[in-house]
Design a protein around this motif. Sequence first.
Motif, mmCIF file in Angstrom:
data_model
loop_
_atom_site.group_PDB
_atom_site.id
_atom_site.type_symbol
_atom_site.label_atom_id
_atom_site.label_comp_id
_atom_site.label_asym_id
_atom_site.label_seq_id
_atom_site.Cartn_x
_atom_site.Cartn_y
_atom_site.Cartn_z
ATOM 1 N N ARG A 67 0.829 -1.219 0.000
ATOM 2 C CA ARG A 67 0.000 0.000 0.000
ATOM 3 C C ARG A 67 0.851 1.252 0.000
ATOM 4 O O ARG A 67 0.529 2.246 -0.656
ATOM 5 C CB ARG A 67 -0.919 0.001 1.218
ATOM 6 N N PHE A 68 1.943 1.218 0.749
ATOM 7 C CA PHE A 68 2.864 2.363 0.794
ATOM 8 C C PHE A 68 3.436 2.652 -0.591
ATOM 9 O O PHE A 68 3.464 3.804 -1.038
ATOM 10 C CB PHE A 68 3.990 2.067 1.799
ATOM 11 N N VAL A 69 3.858 1.606 -1.291
ATOM 12 C CA VAL A 69 4.416 1.785 -2.633
ATOM 13 C C VAL A 69 3.338 2.248 -3.605
ATOM 14 O O VAL A 69 3.578 3.109 -4.454
ATOM 15 C CB VAL A 69 5.090 0.491 -3.120
ATOM 16 N N ASP A 70 2.127 1.702 -3.482
ATOM 17 C CA ASP A 70 1.041 2.143 -4.359
ATOM 18 C C ASP A 70 0.708 3.612 -4.152
ATOM 19 O O ASP A 70 0.414 4.333 -5.088
ATOM 20 C CB ASP A 70 -0.221 1.303 -4.119
ATOM 21 N N ARG A 71 0.760 4.055 -2.912
ATOM 22 C CA ARG A 71 0.390 5.433 -2.607
ATOM 23 C C ARG A 71 1.497 6.424 -2.949
ATOM 24 O O ARG A 71 1.248 7.469 -3.527
ATOM 25 C CB ARG A 71 0.020 5.574 -1.142
ATOM 26 N N TYR A 72 2.738 6.107 -2.576
ATOM 27 C CA TYR A 72 3.832 7.078 -2.705
ATOM 28 C C TYR A 72 4.857 6.729 -3.779
ATOM 29 O O TYR A 72 5.726 7.539 -4.083
ATOM 30 C CB TYR A 72 4.563 7.235 -1.362
ATOM 31 N N GLY A 73 4.811 5.539 -4.318
ATOM 32 C CA GLY A 73 5.741 5.142 -5.363
ATOM 33 C C GLY A 73 6.998 4.492 -4.801
ATOM 34 O O GLY A 73 7.313 4.613 -3.624
ATOM 35 N N ALA A 76 9.828 6.498 -2.776
ATOM 36 C CA ALA A 76 9.574 6.760 -1.357
ATOM 37 C C ALA A 76 10.018 5.573 -0.511
ATOM 38 O O ALA A 76 10.593 5.736 0.563
ATOM 39 C CB ALA A 76 8.098 7.054 -1.126
#
Length: 93
Positions: A67-73, A76
């Motif tokens: 989810r972190f990668v999906d949201r911030y790329g 990040a």
Amino acid sequence: MREYARILRGPAGSLLLVSGIARLAFGVAGLAFLVFVEEQTDSFATSGLAVGLFGATSALFAPLRGRFVDRYGAPALLAFTVGYAASNLSIPG
């Protein structure tokens, strides 16, 4: 068989190669962790417990990392990893 060769010669082949190398590095991390803990404690039971906990926490936090990668790329996540590694450096003194 020719169809597979055609696909692997294209962009999908490059992606498969890079993905395979990245996954191999993560797969070997458990073995390296096992050997390191066993050398430090002289106990395979302790190293097995440590690797089990490592696997469990990896599985537990994988959806959050996704989810972190999906949201911030991905950049990040890379910045977070570099910051974490830098905070754990021991400064000789």
